[in-house]
Scaffold this motif. Structure first.
Motif, short mmCIF file in Angstrom:
data_model
loop_
_atom_site.label_atom_id
_atom_site.label_comp_id
_atom_site.label_asym_id
_atom_site.label_seq_id
_atom_site.Cartn_x
_atom_site.Cartn_y
_atom_site.Cartn_z
N ASP A 129 32.83 -29.19 4.53
CA ASP A 129 33.66 -28.10 4.02
C ASP A 129 35.03 -28.12 4.69
O ASP A 129 36.08 -28.11 4.01
CB ASP A 129 32.95 -26.76 4.28
N SER B 9 38.82 -29.03 3.16
CA SER B 9 40.00 -28.18 3.27
C SER B 9 41.15 -28.94 3.93
O SER B 9 42.32 -28.80 3.53
CB SER B 9 39.67 -26.92 4.09
N ALA C 230 40.22 -22.10 3.84
CA ALA C 230 39.91 -22.29 2.41
C ALA C 230 40.79 -21.40 1.54
O ALA C 230 41.23 -21.81 0.46
CB ALA C 230 38.44 -22.00 2.16
N SER D 252 43.36 -22.98 -1.07
CA SER D 252 43.25 -22.64 -2.49
C SER D 252 44.61 -22.21 -3.04
O SER D 252 45.00 -22.64 -4.14
CB SER D 252 42.24 -21.50 -2.68
N ASN E 35 33.46 -20.95 0.26
CA ASN E 35 34.68 -21.66 0.67
C ASN E 35 34.96 -22.85 -0.23
O ASN E 35 36.10 -23.16 -0.57
CB ASN E 35 34.55 -22.18 2.10
#
Length: 470
Positions: A17, A21, A273, A277, A469
């Motif tokens: 994860d 990112s 995250a 985004s 996330n």
């Protein structure tokens, strides 16, 4: 099975994860920089400035690791959390200093970039350094706030533990949920401040750099995040091998610190995250050539904004239900094994029988995790495709904005609620309270209520929260 789950969930899952990112924020910054003539004219040093932030962070984290091993080694259980927190603070401060140096060294004195809020904007190395530093220090602040709400050293978790005494499992659930909602307030203010500052100074390029600044201490963040499952697995091995009670007590104390550090890691993941985004969203808009901004009051955009805000709840419901179904299947299998072979309960079963039963449980959880994630994954991937194909790009804008706004707060509250319930249970088990009923430890009604909260919290903090996330 639990030990295997800790490895794949808290180590491999969280690492992938954060790495995602990391890569996405770097790509967003590079895309925006490469679209500007000034940055191309300045050469590779200016274009690759985002990558140098990452490189400097790796070196800084590596050097700071010696603080905990040589400069200020841990000598007691009480020093574990402060030592890990010191690592995070040192790496954040040094990363800020290095980012300021790199900005003035590699970037031109003034340069023009394409933006979202405005067609073009002019930025300076000072503006860039503020964006990176804001992200780095904001990540540190989110980590410290997360520690406050998930460590049994502070009042919030102790209140949750005390609620097990006053009303049992019901009040434990109520207090834990309230704690999670409260814990989202300060991080959201911090993220809002970072986004406002970065957007004002450097538009979407600044947001991407703020995300990189938050992730510049990634190596240390992953280290303290991985510490939790290592201690948890050590405790599981000590229990399965029937080692002395004091060994289990020691691993429980280390595991409690590990739960807090894991929650800090999740806080970093959620914050970064959110910034990533937004940065990717900005890069998307820049590449489409839209330089007048996106009006959320357009009927189509606002309608899909509401639909996007609903998606994290739909996704979370699917993942939580999947955990419940997989856990139910495993419990059924364990009951079957105990019913068919009484030697398992007595502890006299041959090793090959125990191994076969264990492998069966691991197989159930592994197959269930892969099977049950098909629908949530399809939801996330197909939603923007369907919106864009049938309703156009402005529907996608609304969908992404709504998902970002609601997903951040839901992920923070879920992660911290689960961490608080876990540490409230540890607080009771280690008999750290001055209250006579809480000092009785395991086996009491208070402890049983805490176990219920911990069980409810596991899918929140280990499945739905982190999955949002991604």
């Amino acid at each position: 099975a639990d030990n295997v789950g800790d490895n794949v969930g808290d180590v491999a899952g969280m690492s992938s994860d954060l790495f995602g990112s990391f890569a996405e924020s770097t790509c967003a910054a590079l895309v925006i920089a490469a679209s500007a003539a000034d940055m191309r004219d300045a050469g590779w040093s200016a274009l690759l400035f985002p990558a140098t932030i990452s490189a400097a962070g790796i070196v800084i984290c590596m050097l700071c690791s010696f603080v905990a091993t040589h400069v200020h080694p841990v000598k007691s259980k009480a020093e574990v959390e402060p030592a890990l927190k010191l690592q995070l603070i040192l790496t954040s401060i040094l990363s800020v200093v290095s980012s300021i140096f790199l900005a003035y060294w590699l970037l031109p004195a003034e340069f023009t970039l394409k933006g979202v809020a405005q067609a073009t904007f002019t930025a300076t190395p000072g503006n860039v350094a503020i964006c990176v530093s804001g992200g780095c220090l904001g990540g540190l602040a989110i980590g410290l706030v997360t520690e406050y709400y998930t460590s049994h050293s502070y009042a919030p978790v102790r209140e949750v533990a005390m609620s097990c005494k006053t009303g049992g499992a019901a009040t434990n659930i109520i207090y834990g949920l309230a704690l999670g909602y409260l814990s989202a307030i300060v991080p959201v203010f911090i993220l809002s401040g970072i986004i406002f500052t970065a957007f004002t100074l450097c538009d979407t390029y600044g947001v991407a750099l703020a995300a990189l600044g938050m992730l510049s201490t990634l190596a240390t963040g992953l280290t303290i995040d991985g510490y939790g499952p290592v201690c948890d697995n050590a405790g599981g091995i000590a229990e399965m091998s029937e080692m002395e009670e004091e060994v289990r007590e020691c691993t429980d104390a280390l595991d409690a610190a590990g739960n807090t550090t894991a929650a800090i890691g999740k806080g970093f993941a959620i914050g970064s995250a959110a910034l990533v985004s937004l940065a990717l969203y900005g890069a998307f808009v820049v590449r489409l050539g839209i330089d007048t901004g996106v009006n959320v009051l357009e009927p189509l955009t606002f309608s899909f904004l509401l639909l996007g805000a609903m998606l994290p709840y739909w996704f979370s419901a699917m993942t939580m239900k999947s955990v419940g179904e997989a856990a139910g299947a495993m419990v059924t299998e364990v009951k079957r094994q105990f019913a068919e072979d009484s030697r398992l309960m007595a502890g006299t079963a041959p090793k090959d029988v125990v191994a076969a039963g264990r492998d069966k449980c691991i197989k159930i959880s592994t197959e269930a995790s892969l099977r049950e994630m098909v629908a949530p994954s399809a939801l996330v991937m197909l939603a923007p495709l369907v919106a864009g194909t049938f309703f156009g790009v402005y529907a996608v804008f609304g969908l992404l904005t709504g998902g970002l706004v609601s997903g951040v707060q839901l992920a923070i509250s879920m992660s911290n609620t689960g961490g608080a319930w876990d540490n409230a249970k540890k607080f009771i088990e280690q008999k750290l309270s001055d209250d006579p009923e809480l000092k009785k430890g395991k086996g009491t009604d208070v402890h049983k209520a805490a176990v219920v909260g911990d069980t409810v919290g596991d899918p929140l903090k280990d499945t739905s929260g982190p999955a949002l996330n991604i």
